[in-house]
Every structure is written in structure tokens, then in C-alpha cells.
Design an enzyme around this catalytic site. Structure first.
Site, short mmCIF file in Angstrom:
data_model
loop_
_atom_site.label_atom_id
_atom_site.label_comp_id
_atom_site.label_asym_id
_atom_site.label_seq_id
_atom_site.Cartn_x
_atom_site.Cartn_y
_atom_site.Cartn_z
N LYS A 1 -13.99 -1.60 9.39
CA LYS A 1 -12.96 -0.76 10.03
C LYS A 1 -13.38 -0.41 11.47
O LYS A 1 -12.55 -0.39 12.38
CB LYS A 1 -12.71 0.51 9.22
CG LYS A 1 -12.03 0.29 7.88
CD LYS A 1 -10.63 -0.30 7.98
CE LYS A 1 -9.60 0.74 8.40
NZ LYS A 1 -8.22 0.17 8.38
N TRP B 1 -8.91 10.08 2.61
CA TRP B 1 -8.57 10.51 1.26
C TRP B 1 -7.06 10.42 0.98
O TRP B 1 -6.43 11.38 0.53
CB TRP B 1 -9.07 11.94 1.01
CG TRP B 1 -10.55 12.15 1.08
CD1 TRP B 1 -11.46 11.38 1.74
CD2 TRP B 1 -11.29 13.22 0.47
NE1 TRP B 1 -12.72 11.91 1.58
CE2 TRP B 1 -12.66 13.03 0.81
CE3 TRP B 1 -10.94 14.31 -0.31
CZ2 TRP B 1 -13.66 13.89 0.38
CZ3 TRP B 1 -11.94 15.17 -0.73
CH2 TRP B 1 -13.29 14.96 -0.40
N ASP C 1 -12.07 7.79 8.10
CA ASP C 1 -13.22 8.69 8.28
C ASP C 1 -14.55 7.97 8.01
O ASP C 1 -15.60 8.43 8.43
CB ASP C 1 -13.10 9.91 7.36
CG ASP C 1 -12.96 9.55 5.89
OD1 ASP C 1 -12.39 8.49 5.58
OD2 ASP C 1 -13.40 10.35 5.04
N TYR D 1 -17.24 -1.49 4.20
CA TYR D 1 -15.87 -1.04 4.50
C TYR D 1 -15.82 -0.33 5.85
O TYR D 1 -15.01 -0.69 6.73
CB TYR D 1 -15.36 -0.13 3.38
CG TYR D 1 -14.10 0.63 3.72
CD1 TYR D 1 -12.89 -0.02 3.88
CD2 TYR D 1 -14.12 2.02 3.88
CE1 TYR D 1 -11.72 0.67 4.21
CE2 TYR D 1 -12.96 2.72 4.20
CZ TYR D 1 -11.78 2.05 4.36
OH TYR D 1 -10.63 2.75 4.68
N GLY E 1 0.78 -1.23 0.00
CA GLY E 1 0.00 0.00 0.00
C GLY E 1 0.81 1.28 0.00
O GLY E 1 2.04 1.27 0.11
N THR F 1 -9.34 -1.76 1.23
CA THR F 1 -9.81 -0.38 1.02
C THR F 1 -10.68 -0.19 -0.23
O THR F 1 -11.04 0.93 -0.55
CB THR F 1 -8.60 0.59 0.92
OG1 THR F 1 -7.75 0.15 -0.13
CG2 THR F 1 -7.83 0.64 2.23
#
Length: 286
Positions: free
Chosen positions: A126, A148, A99, A122, A10, A59
Site C-alpha cells: 500500500k 478498520w 493506516d 500488505y 468490496g 486486503t
């Protein structure tokens, strides 16, 4: 300090390795299976790290709606496994969340203490990972929520926009989802600070400022042209989310309040997202 980074493909792990260099060992799926406690525990026991930074995550927000089991295994079960190992081994864990654990209805920046109410698979997975971490390892963990994220490495919104702006006669971009772009480099610096200082608690880290996806796209084009990454400007038109339906529900407003993080990660200076974007594009060009 012996640091192990979980996740090797990642954007965040890429930046962590650039900062830590040979001080860290980076583990990917070919090295261990974080979704199975016995497997990951044996791998980590052999390495005996003092600190683990979990940069692994599922993600793909829309794909998660079709594959909630795999999403849960990586975003929740794996976090629970890492927390259990750290408790047994007396190690410190830095974990990165999102977020998307918030519902997006608040309309002012979310505090780390605000109640979470995720809207899609998602976000829910999380959130489950967060709960496991805070139940098992509250005294030896740092949970950092971000948003983001992009970098010069891997797939992300910035690189997608640059590609489409070079290929298409015009683009439409959503203008009613509000958040803050975050260069993975700054996020990695905050994670390293948390690791080195054993900073305990829940914090928010993004770049400074606020933007819609439309604002972000316009800035990408302006800076892309300025730096010679794009040959010419094309029309970029704002549209509401209702005109671009997606499988997953996304928060309309997910700006994160960073006041406590500014104080705790004092060596990391939050910078406005446009300045960070400019620096990342310089890196991409180089």
C-alpha cells in the site's frame, strides 16, 4: 461528470455505487486487468472518464505474507498504472490507502504528513502504491487513508463477531491494538466529495473516536442484542496480541488525525464510530 470506480466486489465500491448510482461505471476483474497497463489503459480510453475512484485493493493482511507478488500487483502496480493513465488522459484519481502504512509506535494520532514505515507485506505494498501515485500524479489526485472498514456488504469484523457471538460460548478479542472503526458509507461520501471537488492532497478519513478491537467487539454485542440481531450475551474477554500471534505484524496504535479532512470534506460530517455502527446494524437488520 463521468466517474469510473475500480473494484466491484468490496465494501467501499458497494457504498460508492449506492451514492453515485447510474452516474458511475464500476469495473471488476472480469472487465479489465488493472495490473497490466496496456489492458487497463485501453479499457479506460474507451470509457473516457473524467474521474477514477480506485476502490480495488488486496486486503487479506495475513495472506499477503504468503502471496506478496499478487498483493504488490494489486496494491502498487495497479495504482501506478491508474496514475499513468490519468496523467495521459488528464483525469482525476481518488485512491484509498490504509493506516497500515504507519509503524504504530507514535502513540498519538497520525498526521497525513507523518513519515510512513509499514511493518508487513500488505502495508508495504500500500505504501508503494502511495509513492507511485504521489510521484506520477501529485497535481491531480487525492489520497485518502482509512482504517478498520466495515459495512453491511461483504466480509468484515462486525459480521464475523455477530456470527461467532451466535455460535460460541465465549470469545477472546485483542485489546492492545488501538484504532478507529470506519463505516464504508462515510468513507464513500468522503471519496465522492474529493472526486466532485477535485480535492488534491493526502487526507485521513475514519469515523470519530478511538477503540481497541476488544472495545469494538463489546459494542457489537451490546448493540446486536439491543437490535435483536443476537439472542443473548456471551463473555467477551480481552487478551494481548502476544496471545494471538498472526503471520502479519499489525500496528499497535493507528488512530488517524482527521483535522484537515474535516475542513476539506466539509459536507461530510465525521460521526462517532459507535453511532455509525448502530446505523449499519439497523441496515443489516432491515
Amino acid at each position: 461528470m463521468k466517474i469510473v470506480i475500480i473494484g466491484n466486489a468490496g465494501q467501499l465500491s458497494y457504498e460508492l455505487v449506492r451514492i453515485l448510482g447510474e452516474d458511475a461505471i464500476c469495473l471488476g476483474p472480469e472487465d479489465t486487468d488493472i495490473t497490466k497497463f496496456d489492458v487497463v489503459s485501453e479499457t479506460l480510453s474507451n470509457l473516457a472518464p473524467e474521474i477514477i475512484i480506485n476502490a480495488a485493493a488486496y486486503t487479506a493482511v495475513d495472506k499477503a505474507e504468503e502471496d506478496p507478488a499478487l498483493c504488490h500487483a494489486i496494491n502498487a502496480t495497479a495504482v501506478e498504472n491508474l496514475a499513468k493513465y490519468c496523467k495521459q488522459a488528464n483525469a482525476f484519481l481518488v485512491h484509498v490507502s490504509t493506516d497500515y502504512v504507519f509503524n504504530g509506535h507514535k502513540g498519538s494520532p497520525y498526521l497525513p504528513t507523518d513519515p510512513i514505515e509499514p511493518q508487513g507485506a500488505y502495508g508495504k505494498t500500500k505504501a508503494d502504491g502511495e509513492k507511485a501515485l504521489l510521484e506520477i500524479l501529485p497535481e491531480a489526485s487525492c489520497l485518502i487513508r482509512t482504517a478498520w472498514v466495515y459495512s453491511s456488504h461483504g466480509n468484515n469484523f462486525v459480521k464475523t463477531m455477530l456470527r461467532l457471538m451466535a455460535e460460541k460460548p465465549q470469545l477472546t478479542v485483542i485489546d492492545d491494538q488501538i484504532g478507529t472503526p470506519t463505516w464504508a458509507k462515510g468513507l464513500a461520501e468522503a471519496c465522492v466529495s474529493a472526486a466532485e471537488k477535485h480535492t488534491v492532497g493526502v487526507y485521513h478519513w475514519t469515523d470519530e473516536g478511538v477503540a481497541s478491537w476488544y472495545d469494538f467487539a463489546v459494542a457489537i454485542q451490546e448493540l446486536g442484542i439491543e437490535k435483536g440481531l443476537l439472542a443473548k450475551a456471551i463473555p467477551v474477554l480481552p487478551i494481548p496480541s502476544s496471545q494471538y500471534p498472526t503471520p502479519a505484524k499489525r500496528p499497535h496504535y493507528s488512530v488517524l488525525d482527521k483535522q484537515s479532512a474535516r475542513e476539506v470534506f466539509a459536507t461530510c460530517k465525521p460521526t462517532h464510530w459507535r453511532k455509525q455502527l448502530s446505523a449499519m446494524l439497523d441496515e443489516l437488520k432491515a
